[in-house]
Design a protein around this motif. Structure first.
Motif, PDB file in Angstrom:
ATOM      1  N   UNK A  47       0.842  -1.199   0.000  1.00 44.54           N
ATOM      2  CA  UNK A  47       0.000   0.000   0.000  1.00 44.54           C
ATOM      3  C   UNK A  47       0.880   1.254   0.000  1.00 44.54           C
ATOM      4  N   UNK A  48       1.920   1.257   0.850  1.00 41.79           N
ATOM      5  CA  UNK A  48       2.796   2.432   0.906  1.00 41.79           C
ATOM      6  C   UNK A  48       3.451   2.691  -0.444  1.00 41.79           C
ATOM      7  N   UNK A  49       4.037   1.643  -1.033  1.00 41.80           N
ATOM      8  CA  UNK A  49       4.742   1.864  -2.307  1.00 41.80           C
ATOM      9  C   UNK A  49       3.773   2.223  -3.423  1.00 41.80           C
ATOM     10  N   UNK A  50       2.575   1.637  -3.400  1.00 32.67           N
ATOM     11  CA  UNK A  50       1.619   1.960  -4.456  1.00 32.67           C
ATOM     12  C   UNK A  50       1.231   3.425  -4.402  1.00 32.67           C
ATOM     13  N   UNK A  51       0.971   3.915  -3.184  1.00 35.90           N
ATOM     14  CA  UNK A  51       0.610   5.333  -3.064  1.00 35.90           C
ATOM     15  C   UNK A  51       1.758   6.195  -3.597  1.00 35.90           C
ATOM     16  N   UNK A  52       2.978   5.870  -3.187  1.00 27.89           N
ATOM     17  CA  UNK A  52       4.128   6.659  -3.619  1.00 27.89           C
ATOM     18  C   UNK A  52       4.271   6.644  -5.135  1.00 27.89           C
ATOM     19  N   UNK A  53       4.239   5.442  -5.711  1.00 24.99           N
ATOM     20  CA  UNK A  53       4.485   5.344  -7.144  1.00 24.99           C
ATOM     21  C   UNK A  53       3.349   5.928  -7.972  1.00 24.99           C
ATOM     22  N   UNK A  54       2.111   5.700  -7.517  1.00 26.05           N
ATOM     23  CA  UNK A  54       1.006   6.250  -8.301  1.00 26.05           C
ATOM     24  C   UNK A  54       1.040   7.768  -8.296  1.00 26.05           C
ATOM     25  N   UNK A  55       1.451   8.369  -7.170  1.00 26.04           N
ATOM     26  CA  UNK A  55       1.494   9.835  -7.180  1.00 26.04           C
ATOM     27  C   UNK A  55       2.588  10.334  -8.116  1.00 26.04           C
ATOM     28  N   UNK A  56       3.708   9.615  -8.164  1.00 27.07           N
ATOM     29  CA  UNK A  56       4.761  10.015  -9.113  1.00 27.07           C
ATOM     30  C   UNK A  56       4.265   9.883 -10.545  1.00 27.07           C
ATOM     31  N   UNK A  57       3.611   8.765 -10.820  1.00 22.24           N
ATOM     32  CA  UNK A  57       3.097   8.547 -12.174  1.00 22.24           C
ATOM     33  C   UNK A  57       2.080   9.626 -12.537  1.00 22.24           C
ATOM     34  N   UNK A  58       1.215   9.963 -11.560  1.00 22.50           N
ATOM     35  CA  UNK A  58       0.204  10.984 -11.830  1.00 22.50           C
ATOM     36  C   UNK A  58       0.860  12.311 -12.182  1.00 22.50           C
ATOM     37  N   UNK A  59       1.912  12.673 -11.438  1.00 16.92           N
ATOM     38  CA  UNK A  59       2.597  13.934 -11.721  1.00 16.92           C
ATOM     39  C   UNK A  59       3.201  13.912 -13.117  1.00 16.92           C
ATOM     40  N   UNK A  60       3.893  12.822 -13.438  1.00 11.77           N
ATOM     41  CA  UNK A  60       4.548  12.744 -14.742  1.00 11.77           C
ATOM     42  C   UNK A  60       3.530  12.777 -15.874  1.00 11.77           C
ATOM     43  N   UNK A  61       2.408  12.071 -15.676  1.00  9.87           N
ATOM     44  CA  UNK A  61       1.394  12.043 -16.733  1.00  9.87           C
ATOM     45  C   UNK A  61       0.774  13.426 -16.916  1.00  9.87           C
ATOM     46  N   UNK A  62       0.515  14.073 -15.788  1.00  8.63           N
ATOM     47  CA  UNK A  62      -0.026  15.424 -15.838  1.00  8.63           C
ATOM     48  C   UNK A  62       0.905  16.335 -16.637  1.00  8.63           C
ATOM     49  N   UNK A  63       2.214  16.164 -16.394  1.00 10.06           N
ATOM     50  CA  UNK A  63       3.210  16.962 -17.111  1.00 10.06           C
ATOM     51  C   UNK A  63       3.109  16.749 -18.603  1.00 10.06           C
ATOM     52  N   UNK A  64       3.036  15.475 -19.000  1.00 10.50           N
ATOM     53  CA  UNK A  64       3.021  15.149 -20.417  1.00 10.50           C
ATOM     54  C   UNK A  64       1.771  15.744 -21.072  1.00 10.50           C
ATOM     55  N   UNK A  65       0.649  15.686 -20.347  1.00 11.54           N
ATOM     56  CA  UNK A  65      -0.572  16.234 -20.934  1.00 11.54           C
ATOM     57  C   UNK A  65      -0.517  17.741 -21.042  1.00 11.54           C
ATOM     58  N   UNK A  66       0.123  18.360 -20.061  1.00  5.30           N
ATOM     59  CA  UNK A  66       0.216  19.818 -20.109  1.00  5.30           C
ATOM     60  C   UNK A  66       1.010  20.260 -21.333  1.00  5.30           C
ATOM     61  N   UNK A  67       1.960  19.405 -21.726  1.00  5.53           N
ATOM     62  CA  UNK A  67       2.759  19.728 -22.894  1.00  5.53           C
ATOM     63  C   UNK A  67       1.924  19.863 -24.154  1.00  5.53           C
ATOM     64  N   UNK A  68       0.836  19.087 -24.256  1.00 11.14           N
ATOM     65  CA  UNK A  68       0.063  19.122 -25.493  1.00 11.14           C
ATOM     66  C   UNK A  68      -1.080  20.122 -25.431  1.00 11.14           C
ATOM     67  N   UNK A  69      -1.798  20.155 -24.323  1.00 12.97           N
ATOM     68  CA  UNK A  69      -2.915  21.105 -24.249  1.00 12.97           C
ATOM     69  C   UNK A  69      -2.504  22.252 -23.339  1.00 12.97           C
ATOM     70  N   UNK A  70      -2.455  23.395 -23.931  1.00  9.33           N
ATOM     71  CA  UNK A  70      -2.059  24.550 -23.142  1.00  9.33           C
ATOM     72  C   UNK A  70      -3.319  25.307 -22.762  1.00  9.33           C
ATOM     73  N   UNK A  71      -3.732  25.139 -21.563  1.00 11.31           N
ATOM     74  CA  UNK A  71      -5.016  25.741 -21.195  1.00 11.31           C
ATOM     75  C   UNK A  71      -4.810  26.954 -20.308  1.00 11.31           C
TER      76      UNK A  71
END
Lengths: 253, 649
Positions: free
Chosen positions: B290-314
């Motif tokens: 549970x601890x590692x999943x929370x940690x890793x999913x939050x990292x993944x969420x941040x990175x994915x958010x970054x990638x999406x921000x690159x394409x849609x500039x809102x």
């Protein structure tokens, strides 16, 4: 109207690896005039422009010989203070490149890095720069918003304002309108007309009409050589080289 | 896309029906491989909960999580994992204190300051650091680091929180460096040029424009590093001392400490199956997961958010207004300094406090006077020393193992079975066993992983199912290797009933490397330009023909690289095979996949921790393992660079 050049290059050569990108270029830029550099893609006009503020330093494997002087400063001398040089010679890029900060912080960035801390002074500079870049009325109510929310044309004027905020003497513009629509382009061109009262402007452009409209002097470059340089009217109406004439009349390029 | 599909089905004429059927069945096969990741996750969760549930029932969740005493083998056993949770957090915290400044300095150096030639040395060096197996780190820590700490701090044993944190910090370095270097390098060049063109110094540009623009990427890098540190087993277990206590006082870094992973690694091998202790260990695994999943999913969420921000500039209004930001900053500064002061006051002698105070005061007054140039010089000096330290760490580790290991290497050592519990003889069965394990694992994982990636990239548009599958893959990726080991033991060894065997180890390792293979394959498929696909489809090729003849060929180097990297990683892993596949000493090679094997990392682990007087052979085993793993990695790097140059040139 002073005829002494503010920037002059003598026998300037530049290599990228083995490519001889600029070949013995000598040029004299007049103060408080607009100088346009035209020529087909890859002829070296942007490279030449980037020599003036030593932005080519960022690229690996570049070798430069010859000399460019700015006032009494030798631009490529090893001892030259690049930071000071770039403060005096500002640059506007092809693609608008606002930082991912607020509009205010974008303009205030330059004065801040040069040591201005007082809020009032910063406010004053921000407003003046935005006014000079003809953007103040459009953004005065949303200075805290992200600069990335502006339109392309507004972003480009923001970048001009950002350059003005540092108080440069020369402004280099690298195809500043190529990413903009005609209306935004017209606004920038009007702005250049106003800017030349106080600043020396060097503009690289693909658009010959633009060069004819905004510039006082024009240089035509081809394959790394400055083929012809002179007053804009003379270049466009009575070019002395056939190469220039062919390019201007649209026979190649 | 739709228009193209209609167009192609229109042109295929009479054969349309059979080809449609074929296309559909191919798609179904790929879907199944992709869904496999989800099934695995569900199975892992199911079996962990199945075996962990009794402890929650009998001990109670609150007692289990917050009980301060972990004595499962005492006359009156107690199952409170609070000291283990605290231990995990403290070790990770310490590791980050060491890793974050070093990694950021190094990342900035590599991406902004280093000349191309230095970069060419430094980047492979960092990749090499990532390639060293954790058991080799543990071995080095046990032999060199703990001794160093014992002597320099004058304490009875060097197996401490400090040792574990230093080692974990070093192990987290490559992750943090490479992810944050990526983030820094992908800050658009225009920002940098824009700032320099205004006359900002390089350091001002880095500190005020580039790093802030890369901040979320850097945050993700640190979180991933934390995830790596929390999930690490072997290295921590070998140097932490493993006393299940909370350090006293809480900042006593010289106290021994025990982590969640360490507990699993130590006790899982000796527990009787089905006892409450056994259940408690699965409870520990659940908490860890549970601890590692929370940690890793939050990292993944941040990175994915970054990638999406690159394409849609809102356009969005900032959450924090400038004024509030200013006051927040001031608050953070004041509270940070206060905490630091209190800490210093408690932890260090009085003359240190005065020194710190003086330095602070001097800095405060001088700050205004120092020119930007001097600040820049100071900052660059710090950055460069970070890079030098990272390089030095690598050199020290490699040098120690190579110098001490070389004398052990002989023809006999490489070709003979061990004698006298590994003190004499060779390691031939271990080398062969490791090769069997990784080859089997890759043969299982490669088809599944490539199929899943093809389905994700080629057959679906982003939707609920792909998101589900991606999350499954991310979850699998964040799962600590010891948890795979537990799952393999509970599911394959016991439930399916293979016993401790080669095949159980191969499957467990395959599950562990599956996400890496899916990821790298996905990346290389995405790098194939869309125009190629459209070109092929427009000629009337079917989807599968397009994939087979146009999309896959240019993606092969990327897939091969991913596969080799996975082999390297699998070869160095100990935790997943410790309870599923290995025995310590065997004179023979296995006859079938249902027999246990020897493996290099496990052999090294046992030699290092349980067999005194095996010094030369220990180092020899470490060196062979290191060479094997590094060989896999260098092949992968060579393949990658070769094809990268080919594409560019």
């Amino acid at each position: 109207m002073s005829d002494t050049p503010i920037i002059s290059g003598h026998n300037l050569n530049l290599w990228y690896n083995d490519t001889h990108a600029l070949q013995s270029i000598s040029i004299a830029i007049r103060e408080k005039r607009v100088t346009a550099l035209i020529g087909p893609s890859g002829c070296g006009k942007s490279t030449l422009l980037r020599c003036f503020n030593r932005l080519n330093d960022l690229i690996d494997h570049v070798k430069i010989t010859g000399e460019i002087t700015f006032g009494d400063m030798n631009i490529h001398a090893p001892g030259t203070d690049v930071v000071h040089l770039r403060k005096r010679i500002g640059m506007v890029f092809q693609k608008p490149n606002p930082f991912p900060k607020s509009i205010y912080d974008n303009i205030a960035y330059g004065p801040r890095v040069h040591g201005t801390k007082e809020k009032k002074e910063l406010d004053r500079i921000v407003e003046k720069s935005l006014r000079d870049a003809a953007l103040w009325e459009e953004v005065r109510d949303r200075l805290a918003d992200s600069a990335l929310g502006l339109s392309g044309g507004q972003q480009q004027r923001l970048c001009i304002a950002r350059t003005l905020a540092v108080g440069p003497e020369v402004i280099l513009m690298d195809e500043p309108c190529s990413a903009l629509d005609p209306i935004a382009t017209a606004k920038i061109e009007n702005l250049i007309e106003i800017l030349k009262k106080n600043y020396t402007v060097i503009i690289v452009t693909h658009n010959m009409q633009q060069a004819a409209r905004v510039s006082d002097y024009t240089g035509f470059m081809y394959l790394g050589k400055l083929v012809e340089f002179g007053e804009t009217r003379q270049i466009f109406e009575h070019p002395s080289e056939t190469l220039t004439e062919n390019y201007i009349t649209g026979r190649f390029g | 896309m739709n228009f193209l599909q209609r167009f192609t089905t229109g042109t295929s004429g009479n054969t349309a029906r059979s080809s449609i059927l074929k296309e559909k069945s191919i798609k179904t096969v790929f879907f199944c491989t992709a869904f496999f990741a989800i099934i695995v996750i569900i199975f892992i969760l199911f079996f962990l909960f199945l075996d962990g549930y009794p402890v929650f029932e009998q001990v109670g969740i609150a007692n289990f999580l917050f009980g301060t005493s972990w004595t499962p083998t005492a006359a009156v056993p107690a199952y409170g994992i609070f000291p283990l949770i605290v231990g995990t957090l403290l070790v990770t915290l310490g590791a980050m204190v060491i890793a974050v400044p070093l990694s950021l300095g190094c990342a900035i150096y590599v991406s902004e300051l280093a000349s191309p030639r230095v970069k060419k040395i430094l980047k492979p060096a960092i990749e090499l650091l990532a390639g060293i197996p954790s058991v080799v780190y543990g071995f080095f820590g046990l032999i060199v680091l703990t001794n160093f700490i014992r002597i320099s701090c004058d304490i009875p044993t060097g197996e401490t929180w400090l040792a574990a944190s230093i080692l974990l910090g070093v192990m987290a370095l490559p992750t943090i460096i490479s992810v944050s270097e990526d983030a820094i390098s992908s800050v658009p060049r225009e920002f940098k040029e824009g700032s320099l063109a205004i006359g900002a110094t390089r350091w001002q540009t880095i500190s005020k424009v580039i790093v802030p623009a890369a901040l979320s990427g850097i945050a993700a890098a640190i979180i991933l590093g934390i995830g790596r540190a929390v999930g690490e087993t072997m290295a921590v277990m070998m140097v932490a001392g493993n006393a299940a206590i909370i350090p006293h006082p809480i900042w006593n870094v010289l106290s021994p400490i025990r982590t969640l992973t360490g507990t699993l690694g130590i006790e899982m091998g000796e527990v009787s199956v089905g006892s409450l202790h056994y259940n408690a260990l699965f409870g520990v695994a659940i908490v860890l997961l549970v601890i590692t999943l929370i940690i890793n999913l939050s990292a993944v969420a941040i990175l994915r958010h970054l990638r999406e921000r690159g394409t849609t500039r809102q356009k969005r209004t900032p959450l924090i207004t400038p004024e509030r930001k200013e006051s927040l900053k001031r608050f953070a500064e004041v509270s940070g300094i206060t905490i630091l002061m209190i800490f210093i006051l408690i932890a260090t002698p009085w003359w240190c406090v005065i020194l710190f105070l003086l330095a602070g005061v001097v800095w405060y007054y001088i700050r205004e006077q120092i020119s930007q140039k001097h600040i820049e010089k100071l900052a660059f000096a710090l950055i460069i020393s970070a890079a030098v330290i990272v390089l030095a760490i690598l050199v020290i580790i490699l040098q120690d193992i190579i110098i001490n290991g070389l004398p052990a290497i002989s023809w006999e050592f490489l070709t003979q079975p061990p004698r006298d519990l590994g003190r004499a003889g060779g390691i031939f069965p271990a080398i062969v066993g490791t090769l069997y394990l990784v080859i089997g694992a890759i043969m299982i994982a490669l088809p599944l992983g490539v199929g899943a990636a093809i389905y994700l990239v080629e057959y679906t548009r982003e939707g609920r199912i792909t998101r589900l599958i991606r999350t499954g893959v991310d979850l699998l990726n964040g799962t600590p290797s010891i948890v795979f080991g537990l799952f393999g033991f509970a599911f394959i060894v016991l439930f399916i009933g293979t016993g401790v065997s080669l095949i159980a180890g191969q499957i467990t390792l395959a599950l562990m490397v599956l996400p890496t293979i899916i990821r790298t394959t996905e990346e290389s498929l995405k790098n194939v330009p869309q125009a190629l696909r459209e070109g092929s489809l427009a000629l009337g090729a079917t989807k599968w023909q397009t994939i087979r003849m146009v999309v896959l060929p240019p993606a092969v180097p990327g897939i091969v690289t991913g596969a080799i990297l996975s082999i390297g990683r699998a070869a160095g892993e100990t935790a997943p095979i410790m309870f599923t596949a290995v025995i310590f000493s065997s004179r023979f090679l296995p006859d079938s996949v249902f027999q246990p094997v020897m493996a290099l990392p496990y052999h090294l682990f046992i030699l290092a921790t349980n067999i005194p007087g095996s010094s030369t052979n220990k180092y020899g085993t470490a060196l062979v393992l290191l060479i094997l793993v590094i060989a896999f990695y260098s092949v992968a790097i060579v393949v990658r660079n070769h094809f990268q140059n080919k594409i560019r040139g």
